[in-house]
Scaffold this motif. Structure first.
Motif, short mmCIF file in Angstrom:
data_model
loop_
_atom_site.label_atom_id
_atom_site.label_comp_id
_atom_site.label_asym_id
_atom_site.label_seq_id
_atom_site.Cartn_x
_atom_site.Cartn_y
_atom_site.Cartn_z
N TYR A 6 0.85 -1.18 0.00
CA TYR A 6 0.00 0.00 0.00
C TYR A 6 0.89 1.24 0.00
N VAL A 7 0.58 2.22 -0.83
CA VAL A 7 1.36 3.45 -0.90
C VAL A 7 0.66 4.51 -0.05
N ALA A 8 1.39 5.10 0.89
CA ALA A 8 0.83 6.11 1.80
C ALA A 8 1.67 7.37 1.77
N GLY A 9 1.00 8.50 1.82
CA GLY A 9 1.72 9.77 1.85
C GLY A 9 0.75 10.93 1.89
N PRO A 10 1.28 12.13 1.89
CA PRO A 10 0.43 13.31 1.98
C PRO A 10 -0.28 13.61 0.67
N MET A 11 -1.49 14.11 0.76
CA MET A 11 -2.25 14.55 -0.42
C MET A 11 -2.75 15.98 -0.25
N PRO A 15 -0.05 20.14 -4.91
CA PRO A 15 -0.55 20.25 -6.29
C PRO A 15 -1.01 18.88 -6.79
N ASP A 16 -2.14 18.84 -7.44
CA ASP A 16 -2.70 17.59 -7.97
C ASP A 16 -2.83 16.52 -6.89
N LEU A 17 -3.02 16.96 -5.64
CA LEU A 17 -3.17 16.05 -4.49
C LEU A 17 -2.00 15.09 -4.34
N PHE A 22 2.51 9.64 -5.94
CA PHE A 22 1.89 8.34 -5.69
C PHE A 22 2.03 7.46 -6.92
N ASN A 23 1.78 8.03 -8.10
CA ASN A 23 1.83 7.24 -9.33
C ASN A 23 3.25 6.83 -9.70
N PRO A 39 -4.00 4.59 -3.26
CA PRO A 39 -5.23 5.33 -3.00
C PRO A 39 -5.48 6.45 -4.01
N ALA A 40 -4.46 6.89 -4.72
CA ALA A 40 -4.64 7.91 -5.75
C ALA A 40 -5.42 7.36 -6.95
#
Length: 98
Positions: A6-11, A15-17, A22-23, A39-40
């Protein structure tokens, strides 16, 4: 490899959340052979709220073996919550240091 990560980080506030970051991480992990929960890539929840997004994210996270933390995760309420859940579940933690 059937390992799920699972990829986790700030959104919020990025910019562009922060979807580009993430991608990028998702592409890299997939190239390594991981099944990635990003999650993106989730659709907008009907309620359009932070809690709605987090409900989807947590459902993904609990199916994983590992959580990959992106830079800046400590400043994100959601990423900190996801990391805490991952720690409590004994998931492997990778990515940006704590």
């Amino acid at each position: 490899m059937n390992q799920r990560v699972y990829v986790a980080g700030p959104m919020t506030g990025f910019p562009d959340l922060n979807y580009p970051e993430f991608n990028r991480a998702t592409q890299y992990l997939r190239e390594l052979g991981y099944h990635v929960e990003n999650p993106a890539e989730n659709p907008e929840p009907p309620c359009k709220s932070w809690a709605g997004y987090m409900r989807m994210a947590i459902a993904q996270l609990v199916q994983c073996d590992e959580i990959h933390m992106l830079r800046g995760w400590k400043e994100s309420k959601g990423a900190r919550l996801e990391r805490e859940i991952a720690e409590q579940l004994g998931l492997l933690i990778s990515g940006a240091p704590s």
